[in-house]
Every structure is written in C-alpha cells, then in structure tokens.
Design an enzyme around this catalytic site. Structure first.
Site, mmCIF file in Angstrom:
data_model
loop_
_atom_site.group_PDB
_atom_site.id
_atom_site.type_symbol
_atom_site.label_atom_id
_atom_site.label_comp_id
_atom_site.label_asym_id
_atom_site.label_seq_id
_atom_site.Cartn_x
_atom_site.Cartn_y
_atom_site.Cartn_z
ATOM 1 N N ASN A 1 -2.411 1.049 -1.581
ATOM 2 C CA ASN A 1 -3.070 0.049 -2.421
ATOM 3 C C ASN A 1 -3.325 0.698 -3.780
ATOM 4 O O ASN A 1 -4.254 1.480 -3.932
ATOM 5 C CB ASN A 1 -4.385 -0.381 -1.751
ATOM 6 C CG ASN A 1 -5.225 -1.265 -2.639
ATOM 7 O OD1 ASN A 1 -4.751 -1.780 -3.646
ATOM 8 N ND2 ASN A 1 -6.489 -1.434 -2.262
ATOM 9 N N TRP A 2 -2.480 0.340 -4.729
ATOM 10 C CA TRP A 2 -2.599 0.981 -6.052
ATOM 11 C C TRP A 2 -3.849 0.533 -6.805
ATOM 12 O O TRP A 2 -4.244 1.165 -7.772
ATOM 13 C CB TRP A 2 -1.371 0.646 -6.911
ATOM 14 C CG TRP A 2 -0.116 1.362 -6.527
ATOM 15 C CD1 TRP A 2 0.121 2.108 -5.400
ATOM 16 C CD2 TRP A 2 1.097 1.395 -7.299
ATOM 17 N NE1 TRP A 2 1.403 2.596 -5.422
ATOM 18 C CE2 TRP A 2 2.025 2.168 -6.569
ATOM 19 C CE3 TRP A 2 1.500 0.833 -8.509
ATOM 20 C CZ2 TRP A 2 3.327 2.404 -7.030
ATOM 21 C CZ3 TRP A 2 2.788 1.065 -8.969
ATOM 22 C CH2 TRP A 2 3.689 1.849 -8.238
ATOM 23 N N LYS A 3 -4.445 -0.569 -6.386
ATOM 24 C CA LYS A 3 -5.549 -1.174 -7.145
ATOM 25 C C LYS A 3 -5.090 -1.398 -8.586
ATOM 26 O O LYS A 3 -3.906 -1.625 -8.814
ATOM 27 C CB LYS A 3 -6.812 -0.306 -7.050
ATOM 28 C CG LYS A 3 -7.124 0.053 -5.601
ATOM 29 C CD LYS A 3 -8.503 0.577 -5.386
ATOM 30 C CE LYS A 3 -8.680 0.901 -3.903
ATOM 31 N NZ LYS A 3 -10.044 1.238 -3.565
ATOM 32 N N HIS B 1 -9.809 -7.802 0.498
ATOM 33 C CA HIS B 1 -10.246 -6.427 0.249
ATOM 34 C C HIS B 1 -11.724 -6.442 -0.163
ATOM 35 O O HIS B 1 -12.169 -7.362 -0.849
ATOM 36 C CB HIS B 1 -9.384 -5.794 -0.846
ATOM 37 C CG HIS B 1 -9.638 -4.327 -1.002
ATOM 38 N ND1 HIS B 1 -10.728 -3.845 -1.687
ATOM 39 C CD2 HIS B 1 -8.969 -3.252 -0.524
ATOM 40 C CE1 HIS B 1 -10.715 -2.521 -1.635
ATOM 41 N NE2 HIS B 1 -9.661 -2.130 -0.930
ATOM 42 N N GLU C 1 -13.325 -4.987 -2.369
ATOM 43 C CA GLU C 1 -13.580 -5.091 -3.814
ATOM 44 C C GLU C 1 -13.478 -6.543 -4.267
ATOM 45 O O GLU C 1 -14.215 -6.990 -5.139
ATOM 46 C CB GLU C 1 -12.600 -4.182 -4.581
ATOM 47 C CG GLU C 1 -12.992 -2.717 -4.427
ATOM 48 C CD GLU C 1 -11.846 -1.731 -4.542
ATOM 49 O OE1 GLU C 1 -10.769 -2.091 -5.061
ATOM 50 O OE2 GLU C 1 -12.033 -0.583 -4.083
ATOM 51 N N GLU D 1 -11.718 -1.340 6.865
ATOM 52 C CA GLU D 1 -12.060 -0.456 5.752
ATOM 53 C C GLU D 1 -13.572 -0.430 5.559
ATOM 54 O O GLU D 1 -14.123 -1.321 4.896
ATOM 55 C CB GLU D 1 -11.407 -0.961 4.460
ATOM 56 C CG GLU D 1 -9.892 -0.951 4.485
ATOM 57 C CD GLU D 1 -9.334 -0.824 3.067
ATOM 58 O OE1 GLU D 1 -8.520 0.079 2.849
ATOM 59 O OE2 GLU D 1 -9.739 -1.588 2.181
ATOM 60 N N GLY E 1 -12.900 5.102 -1.610
ATOM 61 C CA GLY E 1 -12.991 5.775 -2.906
ATOM 62 C C GLY E 1 -14.118 6.785 -2.991
ATOM 63 O O GLY E 1 -14.462 7.255 -4.077
ATOM 64 N N SER F 1 -10.590 6.525 2.063
ATOM 65 C CA SER F 1 -10.409 7.963 1.821
ATOM 66 C C SER F 1 -9.411 8.622 2.778
ATOM 67 O O SER F 1 -9.603 9.775 3.186
ATOM 68 C CB SER F 1 -11.762 8.692 1.839
ATOM 69 O OG SER F 1 -12.610 8.179 0.811
ATOM 70 N N GLY G 1 -5.752 4.076 -0.698
ATOM 71 C CA GLY G 1 -5.977 3.804 -2.109
ATOM 72 C C GLY G 1 -5.575 4.990 -2.966
ATOM 73 O O GLY G 1 -4.390 5.197 -3.252
ATOM 74 N N GLY G 2 -6.558 5.790 -3.354
ATOM 75 C CA GLY G 2 -6.334 6.886 -4.302
ATOM 76 C C GLY G 2 -5.142 7.779 -3.963
ATOM 77 O O GLY G 2 -4.341 8.122 -4.848
HETATM 78 P P1 PGA Z 1 -9.287 4.851 -0.905
HETATM 79 O O1 PGA Z 1 -9.133 3.238 -0.963
HETATM 80 O O2 PGA Z 1 -8.149 5.353 -0.045
HETATM 81 O O3 PGA Z 1 -9.168 5.282 -2.341
HETATM 82 O O4 PGA Z 1 -10.611 5.139 -0.313
HETATM 83 C C1 PGA Z 1 -8.739 2.501 0.161
HETATM 84 C C2 PGA Z 1 -8.678 1.047 -0.167
HETATM 85 O O5 PGA Z 1 -9.544 0.556 -0.921
HETATM 86 O O6 PGA Z 1 -7.776 0.324 0.308
#
Ligand code: PGA
Length: 254
Positions: free
Chosen positions: A9-11, A95, A97, A167, A173, A212, A233-234
């Site tokens: 997930n590049w966000k 998600h 967010e 999640e 994050g 994470s 994500g990251g």
């Molecule tokens: P993260 O994000 O791996 O940076 O914690 C995961 C996500 O939000 O899908």
C-alpha cells in the site's frame, strides 16, 4: 490451502521518477516461483505507469480506494470500471486512514466492496481496532462489528470473493507490530465469525495482516495458521525490503 498474498500500500507516496525505479526493481526481482501472489496498490495517477511497467511481470496492481458509484456527477471520485480499464486486480476498501480521516463508515465500506466486485476487482477490505479499543479489551468486538456491518450491506457471497486485511490501527506506521500471536488471535476470530455463516467460505478467505510489516518480521507473522500474507505500507516503498517480504511468503507457501 490458501495462497499467500503480499500487497504493498503505497499510500500517498511516489513520483513518476521514483516509481520507475521501484516498479522496475520489483518487476526484475520477482520472486517468481508463483507460490505467493504479490501486488502494489498505487495512487490513481500512477496506474497507467504501473500497468505499463508491471505487465508481464509476476506482480499484480491495484488502487487504494474507489467510489461506491458506477458513474455520474461525483466530482473527484474514481469508479471501479475506470480501475478495471487499467487492469487493476485489487482495490483496498475501508483502510483505517479512510475511515478516520475521510469519515468512511462500515456501511460505505460495504457499498464500496460491492462496487469493486461489480467491476470485477478483488476488494481488500480492512478492519482493525484503535489502541484505546484494544486496551479496553474490545478488539474482537470492534472487528466483529466492522465485519458484520460490511456483511449486512454487501453479503457473504461478495465477501467470499474478497480479501480481508486485519490492520490494528496502533500498528500502522508506528513500527509497533502486532506479535504473531496477537495477529493470529484476531485472524482466527474473524475466520470463526465467517465460519458461523459458511465454514467453506471461511476456510477459503484470505486474511492478511497489516501494520509495520517488514522483512524482519514477515516470516513469523505469515507462519501463523490464519495469517495469509500481509498488507504492507512503508516497507513496500523500498524495493529490496518489499521483495524480501514477498520471498518470505513464497518460502512459507512452498
Ligand atoms: P505500515 O502500513 O506497513 O506502514 O504500518 C500498513 C497499512 O497502512 O496498510
């Protein structure tokens, strides 16, 4: 046996130049054995570039959101059919967010899941509790409510054609990953809730862990019996790190 999936997930990250490097490295570094699937979920403007650079590679791609509507006067929205034109396989819905920052509730998430299926996309539907909810001992209740609300709108048949991602919000994050046992506990709970309606659907449903995930912890998380891969994500923005997470899934699946 459920096939493992690692989805990045590049966000809201990327640029044409940075993507070219990252996608090029992923395409040429493909784990390749085919035991585990891998995909990247990119910002809308980069779908054409992603399609061009990943076509023919071992990776799939998709988006991070879509409209609940098929077309019409919805300024700023993107329809599932548009994503399908760029040969997206997956689209994330719900998600945390989007729930927290854009006020998406579970009913809307359910409608988005249905819209995705209508366009032939595989939704990756996200559930998870906040730290306050976990500390109050409400994790299973919260995740159960989120699942039920989506099922009420979209139904079991569409969930059966989806991927679930657990999640925990406190792990996203933050560098604070759920332990393999914490993840397994919630994954097993989600599967048990689905099994109450249909054990066969529950058995086939891929449930990814997100929060994470990195190369150093991927294998121990993915080794848990109800953890079918990760939503990353990251770590998905760093080619070698993401490839190593995919390789971890491949090793476990082989
Ligand atoms: P993260 O994000 O791996 O940076 O914690 C995961 C996500 O939000 O899908």
């Amino acid at each position: 046996m459920r096939r493992k999936l690692v989805a990045g997930n590049w966000k809201m990250h990327g640029s044409l130049a940075a993507n070219a490097q990252l996608l090029g490295a992923l395409a040429s570094g493909s784990a390749g054995s085919g035991n585990a699937a891998c995909a990247v979920l990119v910002p809308f403007p980069y779908l054409a570039q992603t399609q061009q650079l990943l076509k023919g590679s071992g990776l799939k791609w998709g988006a991070q959101n879509l409209s609940e509507h098929a077309a019409g006067a919805h300024t700023g929205e993107v329809a599932g059919a548009m994503l399908a034109e760029f040969e997206c396989t997956y689209v994330a819905v719900g998600h945390s967010e989007r729930r927290a920052l854009y006020h998406e509730d579970s009913a809307l998430v359910g409608r988005k899941l249905a819209a995705a299926r209508k366009s032939g996309l595989t939704p990756i539907v996200c559930f998870g509790e906040t730290l306050a909810e976990r500390e109050a001992g409400r994790t299973e209740a919260v995740v159960g409510e989120q699942l039920k609300a989506v099922l009420d709108v979209a139904g079991l048949e569409l969930l059966a054609e989806s991927v679930v991602a657990y999640e925990p919000v406190w792990a996203i994050g933050t560098g604070r990953t759920a332990t393999p046992d914490q993840a397994q506990e919630v994954h097993a709970h989600i599967r048990a809730l689905v099994a109450r309606q249909d054990p066969g659907v529950a058995d086939r449903l891929p449930i990814l862990y997100g929060g994470s995930v990195k190369a150093a912890n991927a294998e121990s998380l993915f080794a848990m019996p109800d953890v079918d891969g990760g939503l990353v994500g990251g770590a998905s923005l760093v080619a070698e790190e993401f490839l190593n997470i995919w390789r971890a899934a491949e090793r476990l699946a082989s």
